[in-house]
Scaffold this active site. Structure first.
Site, mmCIF file in Angstrom:
data_model
loop_
_atom_site.group_PDB
_atom_site.id
_atom_site.type_symbol
_atom_site.label_atom_id
_atom_site.label_comp_id
_atom_site.label_asym_id
_atom_site.label_seq_id
_atom_site.Cartn_x
_atom_site.Cartn_y
_atom_site.Cartn_z
ATOM 1 N N THR A 14 0.826 -1.216 0.000
ATOM 2 C CA THR A 14 0.000 0.000 0.000
ATOM 3 C C THR A 14 0.850 1.252 0.000
ATOM 4 O O THR A 14 0.455 2.284 -0.536
ATOM 5 C CB THR A 14 -0.930 -0.007 1.236
ATOM 6 N N TYR A 27 -7.829 0.151 -4.693
ATOM 7 C CA TYR A 27 -6.503 0.561 -5.129
ATOM 8 C C TYR A 27 -5.687 -0.675 -5.462
ATOM 9 O O TYR A 27 -6.065 -1.804 -5.114
ATOM 10 C CB TYR A 27 -5.793 1.386 -4.048
ATOM 11 N N THR A 93 1.667 -4.363 4.259
ATOM 12 C CA THR A 93 1.550 -4.632 5.701
ATOM 13 C C THR A 93 0.998 -6.027 5.995
ATOM 14 O O THR A 93 1.157 -6.524 7.109
ATOM 15 C CB THR A 93 0.661 -3.572 6.379
ATOM 16 N N ASP A 94 0.350 -6.665 5.009
ATOM 17 C CA ASP A 94 -0.290 -7.958 5.294
ATOM 18 C C ASP A 94 0.702 -8.990 5.827
ATOM 19 O O ASP A 94 0.375 -9.766 6.736
ATOM 20 C CB ASP A 94 -0.948 -8.525 4.021
ATOM 21 N N LYS A 166 0.252 -7.542 12.700
ATOM 22 C CA LYS A 166 -0.853 -6.750 12.155
ATOM 23 C C LYS A 166 -2.125 -7.170 12.869
ATOM 24 O O LYS A 166 -2.477 -8.345 12.894
ATOM 25 C CB LYS A 166 -0.983 -6.965 10.641
ATOM 26 N N GLU A 284 -3.271 -27.616 28.981
ATOM 27 C CA GLU A 284 -4.375 -28.578 28.798
ATOM 28 C C GLU A 284 -3.948 -29.744 27.907
ATOM 29 O O GLU A 284 -4.597 -30.770 27.863
ATOM 30 C CB GLU A 284 -5.586 -27.876 28.187
HETATM 31 N N1 GLU Z 1 -2.544 -6.459 0.779
HETATM 32 C C1 GLU Z 1 -1.583 -5.433 0.506
HETATM 33 C C2 GLU Z 1 -0.193 -5.794 0.975
HETATM 34 O O1 GLU Z 1 0.006 -6.346 2.000
HETATM 35 C C3 GLU Z 1 -2.009 -4.146 1.053
HETATM 36 C C4 GLU Z 1 -1.906 -4.017 2.549
HETATM 37 C C5 GLU Z 1 -0.910 -2.961 2.938
HETATM 38 O O2 GLU Z 1 0.149 -2.827 2.372
HETATM 39 O O3 GLU Z 1 -1.249 -2.242 3.861
HETATM 40 O O4 GLU Z 1 0.721 -5.472 0.266
#
Ligand code: GLU
Length: 328
Positions: A14, A27, A93-94, A166, A284
């Site tokens: 992103t 996007y 971020t994924d 995340k 457990e």
């Molecule tokens: N799914 C995309 C990725 O991880 C967008 C999520 C992001 O970058 O915030 O590249």
């Protein structure tokens, strides 16, 4: 402070996302080239020389072995190049926590290596990427960032790779840090470390492997049966991570099937599908009797990364795997 010379490795995400319009939700992650993204930063007058190297232009859901190999090689080169201060990796971020942890496990900590992303595309109203990038430059430029392993800079916080996770799909403040909180607060104007490096020694903890084995995450659900375990063994999984209920639990039939897999030489790590918390041994589930490993503070995604690295390096004994998960 000496002007930093920073290798910038672009992978997409992103932070390099191109939206249909500044107010649109849709996007394309990685739609913007690294050069175009860095061009947007020109007006910030960052106190560093940036050396761009495009590795990929993808959403990080598609990252894997080829990109990880390229990132590792580029970082290893930067670590031994006396003219380079450190590395910034722009990343979706994924899966940022997975790439960060993989590099953290396999690279020395002599220079700062910082992953940075964004929750809003580069051309969206209120985009956070520029600020996060400026923060990352400040972190890499600080000699006190050395010896802390791979770091993630998001939302004015610096997180250690082992702790970052995340935890929200769209808010700017999407990352949590567990069990340690953020290790520093950063803004483009200021950087405050909260303590000395926690990492013991600067050497790489594991050699970079020739390949990574197939390791699956099996998420537990109420009423499930054990057949998915057989299915995963059937496609050649060399290790399994249970994203279990609570303290890494699953129905008795599933635990029995996982114990059988462990007995057959396929290491099994019990993590939790719960947002946060430690999975301890023998709570457990009788790990000692069943030959299972408790993930401790690592969630399923990072438990899988560590298990892949261990198996790739020939570490398959449950006791040795547990010791690696216990190492904080
Ligand atoms: N799914 C995309 C990725 O991880 C967008 C999520 C992001 O970058 O915030 O590249």
């Amino acid at each position: 402070m000496k002007r930093a010379r920073i290798l910038v490795l672009g992978t997409g995400g992103t932070i390099a996302g191109a939206a249909v319009s500044a107010t649109s939700a849709a996007y394309q992650p990685g739609g913007l080239s690294l050069d175009a993204m860095l061009g947007n930063l020109a007006g910030l007058d960052l106190a560093a020389d940036l050396i761009p190297q495009e590795v990929a232009q993808i959403g990080s859901q598609d990252i894997g072995w080829p990109q990880w190999q390229a990132l590792h090689a580029a970082c290893a080169g930067a670590l031994v190049d006396p003219s380079v201060t450190g590395v910034i990796i722009t990343h979706g971020t994924d899966t940022a926590e997975e790439t960060a942890f993989l590099l953290d496990l396999t690279l020395p900590a002599g220079k700062p290596i910082v992953l940075v992303g964004a929750m809003r595309p580069a051309d969206a109203v209120g985009a956070d990427g520029m600020r996060n990038f400026a923060n990352a430059v400040r972190v890499v430029s600080d000699p006190a960032a050395c010896g802390r392993g791979v770091l993630l800079v998001m939302g004015d916080a610096v997180l250690a790779a082992r702790d970052a996770r995340k935890a929200a799909t769209s808010s700017i403040d999407a990352f949590k840090s567990f069990p340690r909180g953020a290790i520093a607060r950063v803004t483009p104007a200021r950087l405050d470390w909260f303590g000395p490096p926690h990492r013991v020694g600067w050497a790489a903890r594991y050699p970079w492997p020739a390949a990574l084995p197939r390791v699956a995450i099996l998420t537990a659900g109420a009423g499930m049966d054990e057949q998915p375990v057989a299915a995963l063994l059937g496609i050649g999984c060399k290790g399994m991570v249970l994203a279990g209920m609570g303290q890494g639990n699953a129905p008795a039939c599933v635990i029995a099937a996982l114990a059988e897999a462990a007995a057959s030489g396929v290491p099994v790590v019990r993590a939790t599908r719960v947002d946060e918390g430690i999975v301890d041994r023998n709570v457990e589930v009788d790990d000692d009797a069943l030959g299972l490993v408790a993930a401790r503070a690592l969630g399923p995604a990072k438990a899988r990364v560590l298990l892949m690295v261990l198996i790739a390096n020939g570490i398959t004994d449950a006791g040795a795997i547990q010791a690696a998960f216990d190492a904080g």
